[in-house]
Write an enzyme that holds these catalytic residues in place. Structure first.
Site, mmCIF file in Angstrom:
data_model
loop_
_atom_site.group_PDB
_atom_site.id
_atom_site.type_symbol
_atom_site.label_atom_id
_atom_site.label_comp_id
_atom_site.label_asym_id
_atom_site.label_seq_id
_atom_site.Cartn_x
_atom_site.Cartn_y
_atom_site.Cartn_z
ATOM 1 N N HIS A 158 5.153 5.657 11.533
ATOM 2 C CA HIS A 158 4.597 5.566 10.181
ATOM 3 C C HIS A 158 3.604 6.736 10.059
ATOM 4 O O HIS A 158 2.389 6.534 10.021
ATOM 5 C CB HIS A 158 3.901 4.211 10.021
ATOM 6 C CG HIS A 158 3.600 3.818 8.612
ATOM 7 N ND1 HIS A 158 3.783 4.654 7.523
ATOM 8 C CD2 HIS A 158 3.109 2.648 8.100
ATOM 9 C CE1 HIS A 158 3.427 4.016 6.420
ATOM 10 N NE2 HIS A 158 3.019 2.809 6.743
ATOM 11 N N LYS A 211 26.341 -3.364 -2.079
ATOM 12 C CA LYS A 211 27.813 -3.305 -2.158
ATOM 13 C C LYS A 211 28.400 -2.720 -0.875
ATOM 14 O O LYS A 211 29.604 -2.552 -0.763
ATOM 15 C CB LYS A 211 28.241 -2.421 -3.328
ATOM 16 C CG LYS A 211 27.728 -2.855 -4.675
ATOM 17 C CD LYS A 211 28.206 -1.856 -5.725
ATOM 18 C CE LYS A 211 27.532 -2.079 -7.061
ATOM 19 N NZ LYS A 211 27.825 -1.002 -8.009
ATOM 20 N N ARG A 252 0.796 -1.218 0.000
ATOM 21 C CA ARG A 252 0.000 0.000 0.000
ATOM 22 C C ARG A 252 0.832 1.274 0.000
ATOM 23 O O ARG A 252 0.584 2.195 -0.782
ATOM 24 C CB ARG A 252 -0.914 0.060 1.238
ATOM 25 C CG ARG A 252 -2.214 -0.643 1.077
ATOM 26 C CD ARG A 252 -2.658 -1.212 2.404
ATOM 27 N NE ARG A 252 -1.747 -2.264 2.778
ATOM 28 C CZ ARG A 252 -1.894 -3.545 2.431
ATOM 29 N NH1 ARG A 252 -2.956 -3.904 1.766
ATOM 30 N NH2 ARG A 252 -1.015 -4.453 2.765
ATOM 31 N N THR A 253 1.801 1.355 0.888
ATOM 32 C CA THR A 253 2.491 2.636 1.062
ATOM 33 C C THR A 253 3.247 3.015 -0.209
ATOM 34 O O THR A 253 3.119 4.123 -0.723
ATOM 35 C CB THR A 253 3.439 2.572 2.273
ATOM 36 O OG1 THR A 253 2.692 2.111 3.399
ATOM 37 C CG2 THR A 253 4.014 3.939 2.592
ATOM 38 N N ARG A 285 11.401 3.901 3.317
ATOM 39 C CA ARG A 285 11.048 2.879 4.315
ATOM 40 C C ARG A 285 12.313 2.098 4.639
ATOM 41 O O ARG A 285 12.989 1.579 3.742
ATOM 42 C CB ARG A 285 9.958 1.945 3.804
ATOM 43 C CG ARG A 285 9.721 0.780 4.750
ATOM 44 C CD ARG A 285 8.492 -0.017 4.418
ATOM 45 N NE ARG A 285 7.288 0.701 4.773
ATOM 46 C CZ ARG A 285 6.070 0.173 4.746
ATOM 47 N NH1 ARG A 285 5.906 -1.085 4.384
ATOM 48 N NH2 ARG A 285 5.007 0.879 5.083
#
Ligand code: NCD
Length: 299
Positions: free
Chosen positions: A127, A78, A48-49, A99
């Site tokens: 959030h 890396k 969703r986000t 995120r």
């Protein structure tokens, strides 16, 4: 507000402005972000986000670059530090949606980023855009935020959605919050201290008996299994506090049942067609809120 890393940054005045932009964009969508670029940088899973932010940007005429599995597909694989990545991406994008699995990371990076960073979830931290869309849902569905009572059921300890929503509700008057969970999943101290400071009434209990039939909102959230210290705790809690048709039927008339989703067992599918079930409306409200937020930061 140059970045959005935690719910405490949002004042009721700003929230009202964002809500009214969301209302406006719903009825009169316009391509106000043409020429702007959003980078979506996701180191943890998301449906969703990420997709709602990307859809929001496209709908407003902007462009999107990004990587949905940044830990493996970016130079992080890396060994590049996130600090370096953020400095570099600031050359390519006008805003970064991040995120990551570490608490407070967005706040820390906002000090070095040349473009706005929006926290799309930082581990078991916050959030804030989820909280904003949750509050928008409450406001749309109940017609008010002030004076509501809400039961937060499931996993208040590890849920960043619960933390951000509790912080946001702390800014309104006459709110009552009931945290319902296994004793091992009790809400963290920082939230309770904040609620005390803001004179918000709250209770903590193991069962929703005596609560589910009195509150305006039941906010169920899945157990955040990936953050649990061991499998045993998950096994102990996974079948508790499930919401089936009979339990949802005990909710008071006009009240709503929410879930930030994914639900993963917390609410059974047999509840989906009941009038109190609004959890599939939340993703739609989330799209409106994320359009409003992008417009807010980029124009
Ligand atoms: C939430 C999250 O990622 O914290 N999901 C979402 O963004 N809607 C809730 C969760 O994963 O339980």
């Amino acid at each position: 507000m140059e970045h959005l890393f935690e719910a405490q940054q949002l004042t009721p005045k700003t929230i009202k402005q964002i809500f009214s932009v969301a209302d406006e964009l719903e009825t009169r969508p316009h391509r106000c972000l043409e020429g702007k670029i959003m980078a979506s940088l996701f180191y943890e899973p998301s449906t969703r986000t990420r997709l709602s932010f990307e859809s929001a940007m496209h709908r407003l005429g902007g462009d999107v670059i990004g990587t949905e599995n940044a830990g493996s597909f970016s130079a992080a694989a890396k060994g590049e530090s996130l600090e370096d990545a953020i400095k570099v991406i600031g050359n390519y994008a006008d805003i970064i949606i991040l995120r990551y699995f570490e608490k407070d990371i967005a706040k820390r990076l906002s000090a070095i980023s040349s473009v706005p960073i929006i926290n799309a979830g930082d581990g078991a931290g916050q959030h804030p855009t989820q909280a904003l869309l949750d509050l928008f849902t409450i406001n749309r569905e109940l017609g008010r935020v002030k004076g509501i009572s809400i039961a937060m059921v499931g996993d208040p300890k590890y849920s960043r959605s619960v933390r951000s929503l509790a912080y946001l509700l702390g800014k309104y008057r006459d709110i009552t919050i009931h945290f319902v969970s296994d004793p091992k999943l009790r809400v963290e101290k920082d939230i309770l201290e904040y609620l005390d400071r803001h004179k918000i009434a709250y209770t903590e209990s193991n069962t929703f008996d005596g609560i589910i039939d009195t509150v305006d909102v039941v906010y169920r959230n899945r157990l955040q299994k990936e953050r649990f210290p061991n499998e045993k705790l998950y096994e102990k809690c996974k079948n508790a506090l499930l919401i089936d048709r009979a339990i949802a039927g005990r909710m008071k008339e006009g009240s709503i049942l929410m879930d930030p989703l994914p639900r993963v067992g917390g609410i059974l599918p047999e509840v989906d067609d009941m009038p109190q079930a609004v959890y599939f409306k939340q993703p739609y409200y989330g799209l409106l809120i994320r359009m409003a937020l992008l417009k807010h930061f980029l124009t």
